[in-house]
Design a protein around this motif. Structure first.
Motif, mmCIF file in Angstrom:
data_model
loop_
_atom_site.group_PDB
_atom_site.id
_atom_site.type_symbol
_atom_site.label_atom_id
_atom_site.label_comp_id
_atom_site.label_asym_id
_atom_site.label_seq_id
_atom_site.Cartn_x
_atom_site.Cartn_y
_atom_site.Cartn_z
ATOM 1 N N ALA A 1 0.831 -1.209 0.000
ATOM 2 C CA ALA A 1 0.000 0.000 0.000
ATOM 3 C C ALA A 1 0.868 1.262 0.000
ATOM 4 O O ALA A 1 0.615 2.216 0.738
ATOM 5 N N TYR A 2 1.887 1.265 -0.865
ATOM 6 C CA TYR A 2 2.784 2.426 -0.964
ATOM 7 C C TYR A 2 1.972 3.654 -1.343
ATOM 8 O O TYR A 2 1.175 3.646 -2.282
ATOM 9 N N HIS A 3 2.145 4.691 -0.574
ATOM 10 C CA HIS A 3 1.374 5.928 -0.730
ATOM 11 C C HIS A 3 2.376 7.074 -0.838
ATOM 12 O O HIS A 3 2.924 7.509 0.174
ATOM 13 N N HIS B 1 2.080 10.212 -1.457
ATOM 14 C CA HIS B 1 1.672 11.568 -1.104
ATOM 15 C C HIS B 1 1.486 11.686 0.397
ATOM 16 O O HIS B 1 0.978 10.789 1.045
ATOM 17 N N LEU C 1 -5.422 9.828 -3.081
ATOM 18 C CA LEU C 1 -4.946 8.758 -2.211
ATOM 19 C C LEU C 1 -4.533 7.494 -2.966
ATOM 20 O O LEU C 1 -4.940 6.389 -2.610
ATOM 21 N N ARG D 1 -2.699 4.280 -3.736
ATOM 22 C CA ARG D 1 -1.941 3.313 -2.936
ATOM 23 C C ARG D 1 -1.644 2.131 -3.833
ATOM 24 O O ARG D 1 -2.524 1.640 -4.530
ATOM 25 N N TYR D 2 -0.413 1.678 -3.783
ATOM 26 C CA TYR D 2 0.007 0.594 -4.649
ATOM 27 C C TYR D 2 0.727 -0.481 -3.849
ATOM 28 O O TYR D 2 1.511 -0.169 -2.978
ATOM 29 N N ASP D 3 0.481 -1.722 -4.169
ATOM 30 C CA ASP D 3 1.375 -2.802 -3.760
ATOM 31 C C ASP D 3 2.353 -2.938 -4.917
ATOM 32 O O ASP D 3 1.935 -3.139 -6.063
ATOM 33 N N ALA E 1 3.757 9.359 4.088
ATOM 34 C CA ALA E 1 2.592 8.734 4.726
ATOM 35 C C ALA E 1 2.947 7.340 5.239
ATOM 36 O O ALA E 1 2.079 6.538 5.515
ATOM 37 N N MET F 1 5.686 3.697 5.239
ATOM 38 C CA MET F 1 6.078 2.637 4.323
ATOM 39 C C MET F 1 6.139 1.316 5.078
ATOM 40 O O MET F 1 6.735 1.233 6.142
ATOM 41 N N GLU G 1 -3.559 -7.029 4.101
ATOM 42 C CA GLU G 1 -4.721 -6.714 4.936
ATOM 43 C C GLU G 1 -5.402 -7.968 5.473
ATOM 44 O O GLU G 1 -6.115 -7.908 6.471
ATOM 45 N N HIS H 1 6.374 7.312 9.015
ATOM 46 C CA HIS H 1 6.662 8.351 8.011
ATOM 47 C C HIS H 1 8.142 8.668 8.101
ATOM 48 O O HIS H 1 8.800 8.370 9.112
#
Length: 170
Positions: free
Chosen positions: A45-47, A49, A74, A76-78, A97, A99, A115, A140
């Protein structure tokens, strides 16, 4: 945080050790990951921003569609990277945000979803069955990070290097 708590290897479960790192950024991963070139780094869930904002991104609307510029919020990436590729892109990564990065022996199976296992009491057992070597959780950039691994020897070695002894981490 009490200074004596930092960089102390503690058994947190059967065969799993953890430590609290001094404040750092995600760039500390270069010095923390196991030197296994065939391994994979999974960013969960790399975010990228740090604020809630709408941004223009090139995204596909389906797996077989060409990316198009879309207004998104928002994201979010795996993400999965081979270790050499991850080390190459690491200077570009930021964690405003947070890691969660896991180093894996092999590619992450499609069916392994963080998750689904994050709160499972057997989380490490499940992760180890899927080849997990190390977990790095940073709330963060500039914050204390938590590291877990079944490899006590590696973690102890890393924490005894001049960089980690200085506690002035990147």
């Amino acid at each position: 945080m009490l200074d004596q708590e930092l960089h102390t290897v503690t058994e947190i479960g059967t065969g799993i050790v953890g430590t609290l790192l001094a404040p750092c950024s995600c760039r500390v991963l270069r010095h923390l990951l196991l030197p296994i070139p065939s391994s994979v780094v999974w960013l969960v869930a790399y975010h990228p921003h740090g604020v809630v904002e709408w941004v223009d991104l090139r995204l596909p609307l389906s797996i077989d569609a060409a990316p198009q510029t879309l207004r998104a919020r928002l994201p979010r990436y795996d993400l999965q990277f081979g270790l050499p590729e991850f080390l190459e892109v690491l200077p570009e990564l930021r964690a405003p945000a947070g890691m969660l990065a896991l180093q894996m022996q092999r590619r992450v199976p499609d069916t392994l979803l963080m998750e689904k296992v994050a709160d499972d009491p057997n989380r490490w057992s499940i992760l180890q069955q899927n080849g997990c070597l190390l977990s790095f959780d940073l709330p963060h950039d500039g914050e204390y990070a938590w590291v877990e691994t079944p490899d006590r020897g590696h973690l102890t070695h890393v924490l005894n290097t001049p960089l980690f002894l200085s506690r002035d981490l990147p």
